[in-house]
Design a protein around this motif. Sequence first.
Motif, mmCIF file in Angstrom:
data_model
loop_
_atom_site.group_PDB
_atom_site.id
_atom_site.type_symbol
_atom_site.label_atom_id
_atom_site.label_comp_id
_atom_site.label_asym_id
_atom_site.label_seq_id
_atom_site.Cartn_x
_atom_site.Cartn_y
_atom_site.Cartn_z
ATOM 1 N N SER A 107 0.650 -1.467 0.081
ATOM 2 C CA SER A 107 0.194 -0.364 0.420
ATOM 3 C C SER A 107 0.762 1.156 -0.001
ATOM 4 C CB SER A 107 -0.562 0.051 0.960
ATOM 5 O OG SER A 107 0.251 -0.080 2.570
ATOM 6 N N THR A 130 0.804 4.385 -2.799
ATOM 7 C CA THR A 130 0.411 5.438 -2.359
ATOM 8 C C THR A 130 1.793 6.425 -3.106
ATOM 9 O OG1 THR A 130 -0.232 4.663 0.127
ATOM 10 C CG2 THR A 130 0.214 7.335 -0.523
ATOM 11 N N ASP A 183 1.705 8.527 -6.257
ATOM 12 C CA ASP A 183 0.644 9.954 -6.289
ATOM 13 C C ASP A 183 1.634 10.946 -4.827
ATOM 14 O OD1 ASP A 183 -1.158 9.375 -8.203
ATOM 15 O OD2 ASP A 183 -1.966 8.505 -6.212
ATOM 16 N N PHE A 214 -1.105 12.419 2.635
ATOM 17 C CA PHE A 214 -0.464 10.617 2.855
ATOM 18 C C PHE A 214 -0.498 10.029 4.176
ATOM 19 C CE2 PHE A 214 3.957 8.572 4.256
ATOM 20 C CZ PHE A 214 3.853 8.345 2.546
ATOM 21 N N THR A 252 -4.018 9.262 2.522
ATOM 22 C CA THR A 252 -4.514 8.045 1.851
ATOM 23 C C THR A 252 -3.218 7.094 2.163
ATOM 24 O OG1 THR A 252 -3.812 10.103 0.311
ATOM 25 C CG2 THR A 252 -3.512 7.994 -0.877
ATOM 26 N N TRP A 253 -2.785 6.839 2.882
ATOM 27 C CA TRP A 253 -1.661 5.731 2.994
ATOM 28 C C TRP A 253 -3.052 4.265 3.449
ATOM 29 C CZ3 TRP A 253 2.925 4.580 6.169
ATOM 30 C CH2 TRP A 253 3.638 2.872 6.138
ATOM 31 N N ILE A 268 -5.522 3.236 1.329
ATOM 32 C CA ILE A 268 -4.970 2.224 0.785
ATOM 33 C C ILE A 268 -4.746 1.246 1.494
ATOM 34 C CG2 ILE A 268 -3.145 1.634 -1.109
ATOM 35 C CD1 ILE A 268 -3.617 4.229 -2.097
ATOM 36 N N GLN A 301 -8.041 5.218 -3.347
ATOM 37 C CA GLN A 301 -7.433 6.197 -2.210
ATOM 38 C C GLN A 301 -8.919 6.601 -1.790
ATOM 39 O OE1 GLN A 301 -6.367 9.566 -2.400
ATOM 40 N NE2 GLN A 301 -6.366 9.462 -4.062
#
Length: 445
Positions: free
Chosen positions: A64, A68, A71, A177, A180-181, A184, A192
């Motif tokens: 994951s 991430t 992006d 960040f 998002t991580w 995911i 995400q």
Amino acid sequence: MAVKIVETYSVSPSSGAAAKLTLPLLYFDIVWLDTILTETLHFYPLKCSESRFLETVVVNLKHSLSLTLKDFLPLASKIIFPLTSAAMPASRYTASDSLALVIATSDDDFSYVVSNRPKAAGDFHHLVAQMPAAVYSSDEIKFSPFAIQLTLFPNQGICIGFTHHHSICDANTLSDFLHTWASINKSNGGEQLNLLPFYGRDSVQDSTKLTVAHWNQMKTNRPTVSLTPPPPSDKVRATFHLSNAQIEKLKSWVTIKKPSIGRPSTFVVVCAFIWSCLNKCGGDNDDETQYFGSPVNCRQRLNPPLPDNYFGNCLIQFIAVSSHGKLKGNDGFITAAELVATALKIALKSTTVSEFFENRAEIFSEMKGKRVIRVVGSSKLDQCDADYGWGRAVKYECIHTDFYEAVHVCKDIHGGIELGLSMPKPNMDIFAEVFTKCLYINSKL
């Protein structure tokens, strides 16, 4: 606290990522090149054996993370600090770049580590991710902006430690960040939930003039490429809380005593309460001039405004000034609230950005040798709500505050405010007593 390093990985962005990305460092970023690295720890309760951790949890987190980074390429990039006169600093990603991920285990008691009670500050530094070595040449210094350490407390919990170079981005970008991580990882590689980062630089207010000016000031220094101060041996870390009800009473008291301020924000009353409490803890010189400040997000205050998902730094410092004598007295909290509210209002004007950065060197020169108390973090950020599939974090620690007088501020699980402090044990005992006493006094108002 005994921590054992199990493995070290280099995690690259997943397939489909751009082959390269160069992101110029602007004046918002350049001013952080020679400051200490930021180090944060997030603790999650998880009953997990070492074998399951290594064979399942780490494998999923690596996958994951790679997705991430696709992006968030600047976090896997190298920051280029040029040593030649014509070049400018930048974040440069190429397909060969990656992010350092360290896997470790700890034999400590997880429940003790995540408690709010005072604990030896130096013990937490074993959980901090170490930056890879910088690369030096005659033309440039090349160094990583980000590193991660995953530490398992077998059958108790996990600590995710982040070390980041502030010149790459601020806490708002880093929060994007992390969320998002987490999303995911929780969805096993699914979509995400956050907006993709915005890398545009063309419209940043007064960019060309201020960037060149600050680079001319900075380029004779050298960037901080690793955390050089040794862990403190005399400090403890502890956490304090202000509930919503307590914050509302503080706001009401300010409104009654200083109606000209209007209804103060949560951030204003929290800062004022911290500042006045710290001054009630001791000090002999009533005439001592001291400063109180904090970086604040100004994306929406620029002309034109930047989107919330702008990748990078977009912070301005608000700075309030007073004397020890005024802040330690019975009206110290009200005095602090008025000063903080005024300083914050000035800082968040769009015209102030240019003025502040044009005069930044002189402003900080005036503060040299004086007592400076800082608030880091934000009353709007919840540092524990990124869910990787294990629920909320139960504890957050901002480790770099061990190296200067600062208080970390963030939301707590109940919507109130959490305060993280690091200071010598005798000072912490005094602060705890003052904090409790001041809250009791204000609860009676």
